[in-house]
Structures are given as C-alpha cells and as structure tokens.
Design a protein around this motif. Structure first.
Motif, PDB file in Angstrom:
ATOM      1  N   ILE A   1       0.784  -1.258   0.082  1.00 42.92           N
ATOM      2  CA  ILE A   1       0.166  -0.099   0.077  1.00 42.92           C
ATOM      3  C   ILE A   1       0.924   1.241   0.003  1.00 42.92           C
ATOM      4  CG2 ILE A   1      -1.741   1.297   1.382  1.00 42.92           C
ATOM      5  CD1 ILE A   1      -2.950  -0.838  -0.128  1.00 42.92           C
ATOM      6  N   SER A   2       1.838   1.123   0.859  1.00 42.52           N
ATOM      7  CA  SER A   2       2.820   2.327   0.615  1.00 42.52           C
ATOM      8  C   SER A   2       3.397   2.572  -0.683  1.00 42.52           C
ATOM      9  CB  SER A   2       4.014   2.087   1.558  1.00 42.52           C
ATOM     10  OG  SER A   2       5.087   2.926   1.570  1.00 42.52           O
ATOM     11  N   ARG A   3       3.969   1.650  -1.481  1.00 41.26           N
ATOM     12  CA  ARG A   3       4.145   1.727  -2.811  1.00 41.26           C
ATOM     13  C   ARG A   3       3.084   2.221  -3.950  1.00 41.26           C
ATOM     14  NH1 ARG A   3       7.279  -4.251  -3.947  1.00 41.26           N
ATOM     15  NH2 ARG A   3       9.024  -3.797  -2.740  1.00 41.26           N
ATOM     16  N   CYS A   4       1.849   1.880  -3.452  1.00 42.12           N
ATOM     17  CA  CYS A   4       0.772   2.336  -4.457  1.00 42.12           C
ATOM     18  C   CYS A   4       0.614   4.024  -4.171  1.00 42.12           C
ATOM     19  CB  CYS A   4      -0.636   1.810  -3.642  1.00 42.12           C
ATOM     20  SG  CYS A   4      -0.712  -0.069  -4.235  1.00 42.12           S
TER      21      CYS A   4
ATOM     22  N   ILE B   1      -7.758   6.694  -5.523  1.00 39.05           N
ATOM     23  CA  ILE B   1      -7.955   5.735  -4.249  1.00 39.05           C
ATOM     24  C   ILE B   1      -7.066   4.518  -4.582  1.00 39.05           C
ATOM     25  CG2 ILE B   1      -9.573   3.892  -3.816  1.00 39.05           C
ATOM     26  CD1 ILE B   1     -11.873   5.713  -4.353  1.00 39.05           C
ATOM     27  N   ALA B   2      -6.346   4.082  -3.324  1.00 41.37           N
ATOM     28  CA  ALA B   2      -5.718   2.877  -3.327  1.00 41.37           C
ATOM     29  C   ALA B   2      -6.301   1.963  -2.299  1.00 41.37           C
ATOM     30  CB  ALA B   2      -4.403   3.276  -2.518  1.00 41.37           C
ATOM     31  N   THR B   3      -6.558   0.654  -2.624  1.00 40.78           N
ATOM     32  CA  THR B   3      -7.314  -0.102  -2.017  1.00 40.78           C
ATOM     33  C   THR B   3      -7.088  -1.398  -1.570  1.00 40.78           C
ATOM     34  OG1 THR B   3      -9.683  -1.015  -1.554  1.00 40.78           O
ATOM     35  CG2 THR B   3      -8.629  -0.770  -3.943  1.00 40.78           C
TER      36      THR B   3
ATOM     37  N   PHE C   1      -9.610  10.346 -12.698  1.00 35.88           N
ATOM     38  CA  PHE C   1      -9.516   9.768 -11.527  1.00 35.88           C
ATOM     39  C   PHE C   1      -8.457   8.488 -11.602  1.00 35.88           C
ATOM     40  CE2 PHE C   1     -10.566   8.126  -7.380  1.00 35.88           C
ATOM     41  CZ  PHE C   1     -10.909   9.066  -6.637  1.00 35.88           C
ATOM     42  N   SER C   2      -7.752   8.092 -10.602  1.00 36.59           N
ATOM     43  CA  SER C   2      -6.755   6.940 -10.696  1.00 36.59           C
ATOM     44  C   SER C   2      -7.333   6.155  -9.537  1.00 36.59           C
ATOM     45  CB  SER C   2      -5.250   7.367 -10.601  1.00 36.59           C
ATOM     46  OG  SER C   2      -4.834   7.948 -11.477  1.00 36.59           O
ATOM     47  N   LEU C   3      -7.137   4.807  -9.926  1.00 39.89           N
ATOM     48  CA  LEU C   3      -7.341   3.474  -8.909  1.00 39.89           C
ATOM     49  C   LEU C   3      -6.087   2.653  -9.058  1.00 39.89           C
ATOM     50  CD1 LEU C   3     -11.035   2.863 -10.039  1.00 39.89           C
ATOM     51  CD2 LEU C   3     -10.353   4.212  -8.092  1.00 39.89           C
ATOM     52  N   THR C   4      -5.932   2.298  -7.766  1.00 42.13           N
ATOM     53  CA  THR C   4      -4.728   1.163  -7.807  1.00 42.13           C
ATOM     54  C   THR C   4      -4.809   0.116  -6.454  1.00 42.13           C
ATOM     55  OG1 THR C   4      -2.405   0.804  -7.785  1.00 42.13           O
ATOM     56  CG2 THR C   4      -3.277   2.647  -6.616  1.00 42.13           C
ATOM     57  N   GLY C   5      -4.284  -0.614  -6.006  1.00 43.83           N
ATOM     58  CA  GLY C   5      -4.462  -1.464  -4.664  1.00 43.83           C
ATOM     59  C   GLY C   5      -3.398  -2.522  -5.087  1.00 43.83           C
ATOM     60  N   VAL C   6      -3.982  -3.642  -3.972  1.00 42.46           N
ATOM     61  CA  VAL C   6      -3.456  -4.936  -3.917  1.00 42.46           C
ATOM     62  C   VAL C   6      -4.573  -5.817  -4.425  1.00 42.46           C
ATOM     63  CG1 VAL C   6      -2.221  -6.618  -2.510  1.00 42.46           C
ATOM     64  CG2 VAL C   6      -2.024  -4.168  -2.022  1.00 42.46           C
TER      65      VAL C   6
ATOM     66  N   PRO D   1     -11.339  -0.511 -17.303  1.00 40.74           N
ATOM     67  CA  PRO D   1      -9.928  -0.868 -17.886  1.00 40.74           C
ATOM     68  C   PRO D   1      -9.374  -1.823 -16.660  1.00 40.74           C
ATOM     69  CG  PRO D   1     -10.005   1.275 -16.934  1.00 40.74           C
ATOM     70  CD  PRO D   1     -11.399   0.936 -16.815  1.00 40.74           C
ATOM     71  N   PRO D   2      -8.298  -2.644 -17.137  1.00 38.44           N
ATOM     72  CA  PRO D   2      -7.408  -3.460 -16.238  1.00 38.44           C
ATOM     73  C   PRO D   2      -6.683  -2.829 -15.089  1.00 38.44           C
ATOM     74  CG  PRO D   2      -7.003  -4.057 -18.553  1.00 38.44           C
ATOM     75  CD  PRO D   2      -7.651  -2.899 -18.442  1.00 38.44           C
ATOM     76  N   LEU D   3      -6.756  -3.199 -13.927  1.00 46.87           N
ATOM     77  CA  LEU D   3      -6.211  -2.393 -12.680  1.00 46.87           C
ATOM     78  C   LEU D   3      -4.891  -2.194 -12.453  1.00 46.87           C
ATOM     79  CD1 LEU D   3      -7.321  -1.010  -9.947  1.00 46.87           C
ATOM     80  CD2 LEU D   3      -7.206  -3.303  -8.984  1.00 46.87           C
ATOM     81  N   THR D   4      -4.206  -1.387 -12.408  1.00 47.04           N
ATOM     82  CA  THR D   4      -2.982  -1.175 -11.885  1.00 47.04           C
ATOM     83  C   THR D   4      -2.693  -1.405 -10.546  1.00 47.04           C
ATOM     84  OG1 THR D   4      -2.283   0.718 -13.353  1.00 47.04           O
ATOM     85  CG2 THR D   4      -0.858   0.362 -11.244  1.00 47.04           C
ATOM     86  N   ALA D   5      -2.034  -2.822 -10.285  1.00 46.47           N
ATOM     87  CA  ALA D   5      -2.110  -3.320  -8.828  1.00 46.47           C
ATOM     88  C   ALA D   5      -0.823  -4.010  -8.628  1.00 46.47           C
ATOM     89  CB  ALA D   5      -3.218  -4.262  -8.544  1.00 46.47           C
ATOM     90  N   ALA D   6      -0.567  -4.274  -7.303  1.00 44.10           N
ATOM     91  CA  ALA D   6       0.393  -5.256  -6.630  1.00 44.10           C
ATOM     92  C   ALA D   6      -0.400  -6.722  -6.698  1.00 44.10           C
ATOM     93  CB  ALA D   6       0.735  -4.997  -5.219  1.00 44.10           C
ATOM     94  N   ASP D   7       0.244  -7.475  -7.716  1.00 46.21           N
ATOM     95  CA  ASP D   7      -0.559  -8.749  -7.932  1.00 46.21           C
ATOM     96  C   ASP D   7      -0.225  -9.737  -6.935  1.00 46.21           C
ATOM     97  OD1 ASP D   7      -1.460  -7.477 -10.197  1.00 46.21           O
ATOM     98  OD2 ASP D   7      -0.223  -8.480 -11.657  1.00 46.21           O
TER      99      ASP D   7
END
Length: 341
Positions: A164-167, A243-245, A269-274, A285-291
């Motif tokens: 989450i810190s990286r996000c 939002i990060a989640t 608006f940007s979305l990211t998370g784990v 669209p496909p989510l930018t995320a830590a997979d």
C-alpha cells in the motif's frame, strides 16, 4: 480380503478397523498393533489408508477458512484452490473447516478430533484465539497471514504495509496530492484483521513521507458497498483524485460510482491497490495493482506444513512476499477535479 475379515481375525469390530485405518477416531495402541499385524500377514493394502495406519497419520490436512456465510474474495478463493492443488500433488486430502461464531465448533473438532495431521489457517488477526488454541494442542499448523508476534509461528503472507505504501508513492509520482485508502470492512478492522492494520500503517507512513493529504475509510466486501463508499468519498472529499485499496471485492463499485460521476479512469481519477492478478486483469480498464500470486503462496504453505508434520521441532519459518506493482490502465497524471464539478 476386506475389512470384515481383518476385524474377525483381529477380534475387533468392523468400525474399529475402519477407525484405525482412517484415523477419524482414536484407537488404542495395542488394538492398532493387532490390526496392523493382521494387515501385514494378509498383505491388505487399502491405498492411502494402510500407509496412514503404519505412519500413524491421516494423510489429511485441515484448511480453516472464513465463515461459510461470508462470500470469499477472489484472493481467498485463490488460496483455497492453491492449497487443495498443492496438497493433491503431495498425495494429501484437504478438510475444509469454517471458523468464527457458531462455526467455532467445527474448528474445535478439527484440532482435537484426530482428523488431520496439520492445519493451514487463513485470515489471521493480530490477536487470534485460533492460533493460541492450535499452539495449546501441539497440532502442526501454518498461517496464511500472521499475528502481532510473527516469530511465534510458521507463516506465509503478503506485505500489505509495503505494497500500500508503494501504491501511494506511485500515485504521488503521478502528481496526486489527495488520496484515499479504502480498507476492508469496519468489523474486520475492529476485530484486528492483520492485513487491514498493516495497510493502514503503510498508507499513513507514505502519506507523511510525501507530504500528501490522505483519508481512510472502511468498506464491506461487495460491489454495492463499493459504489456507496466511492460516492460518499467523492461527495465529502471533492479534492480527491485517487484511491488505493486492498478491498478487491468492492472495486467494481468504485468503477460504477466514478462512471456515474462522469469521471474517467485514469483521465480524471486513478485507482490502484492490492489484488489477485486475474481479477485485476479482467477489470475494465485493467487495474494497476500489486498482484497477489495466491497459487505460489498456497503451495509454500503446504510445503511448510509438511515439514512441520514430519518434524514438529523444526524452527519456525516465515515468508513475506511483496510483488511489484503491475502498471496497467487505471493510473495516470493527476487532474484537479474542480473542473468536472
């Protein structure tokens, strides 16, 4: 040759032979030796059951999952599938057992009923009574997750604090100054759910390091709750641009709320998370995320449990995984939302 003949020659009932072979109920050592002597004499081999009798094991492991009343997330389902698959490759069966509330009786039967050789425990809290109970029984166990005293048990886990810190740092690099963390449910956080608390720490640390404005909220694990949560955030924090989640189940609701507000992702608006990789890739669209690669972690958990079953005195081992962020299509440069009001 069958169980009836073994029972007759051993001077015991058919059910006693069955219990001795399956390990489902305790049988005295003397009776086990008598039954085993007949089996050895007659060459009876009921596949895994005879091996279990000779080894004193059931060749079954328990997997303790969240209550059946709760819908498992994609990540949780991934862990279940990976444990079952890895166990099958090791010629082990898996007994699923829910825990929590009225399901605690099921958990107690698993840990005290000689049904399994060891247990894999999911969804661990910072202070978890199930971990305490397993340590009391001496039954080998491994956590997918860990308590506030990580050195006291063997476990595999996701480094939610780091991820989450990286996000947050990724969003800050794109110019975002106002970011929200959407956590799991308030009930889970209040109960001390480990990933939620570690995510909070990682978010707060990164917000402070980058001098950002951050807001933290909880959200139930479903799309409808995600829609309501995102709508409230947009209404009460008009300055938010990202939002990060770690609440992947709520993510489709975020998309819906942003679309209703006529905000494009990632333009406005940007979305990211784990999240689980397949889940992230299949969003639009496909989510930018830590997979999260649940299949790898589940296999590691089974491997560690097999080691502990073979030697309960083996030192505790831990595996903390922090996969890189996979850049997809939901994060972009920040734009002030005021122009879209």
């Amino acid at each position: 040759m069958n169980i009836g003949e073994i029972a007759k020659r051993s001077g015991v009932s058919r059910s006693t032979v069955s219990y001795a072979l399956s390990g489902k109920r305790p049988v005295s050592k003397e009776t086990q030796r008598r039954i085993q002597a007949v089996i050895d004499e007659l060459g009876y081999r009921p596949n895994a059951a005879a091996r279990a009798l000779k080894e004193g094991r059931t060749r079954t492991i328990g997997l303790v999952i969240p209550p059946a009343s709760q819908r498992l997330t994609d990540v949780q389902l991934g862990f279940v599938a990976s444990v079952v698959d890895a166990a099958a490759r090791a010629d082990l069966d898996v007994l699923l057992s829910p825990s929590g509330g009225e399901h605690d009786r099921s958990f107690e039967r698993v840990v005290t009923g000689s049904r399994v050789d060891g247990v894999i425990l999911m969804e661990i809290r910072l202070e978890d009574d199930r971990v305490t109970r397993l340590r009391q029984t001496g039954l080998p166990f491994v956590g997918i997750g860990h308590t506030s005293r990580p050195e006291e048990m063997t476990w595999v886990d996701i480094d939610y604090e780091t991820l989450i810190s990286r996000c947050v740092h990724h969003l800050a690099d794109l110019g975002h100054r106002h970011i929200a963390l959407v956590n799991r449910s308030a009930e889970l956080v209040a109960a001390g759910y480990g990933p939620s608390h570690r995510a909070q720490r990682g978010f707060s640390r990164a917000i402070a390091e980058r001098g950002l404005e951050g807001v933290q909220v909880c959200c139930a694990d479903d799309a409808q709750a995600g829609t309501s949560c995102a709508e409230r955030l947009l209404a009460t924090h008009p300055e938010l641009t990202a939002i990060a989640t770690l609440n992947e189940a709520a993510m489709p609701g975020f998309y819906r709320a942003l679309a209703h507000a006529r905000l494009t992702v990632p333009g406005d608006f940007s979305l990211t998370g784990v999240a689980a990789r397949r889940w992230a890739e299949n969003l639009h669209p496909p989510l930018t995320a830590a997979d999260i690669l649940a299949d790898e972690l589940g296999a590691h958990a089974v491997e560690l449990l097999i080691q502990r079953i073979a030697d309960p005195e083996v030192p505790h081992r831990q595996l903390l995984v922090a996969p890189p962020i996979s850049l997809r299509e939901t994060t972009g440069p920040a734009r002030p939302r005021s122009r879209h009001a």
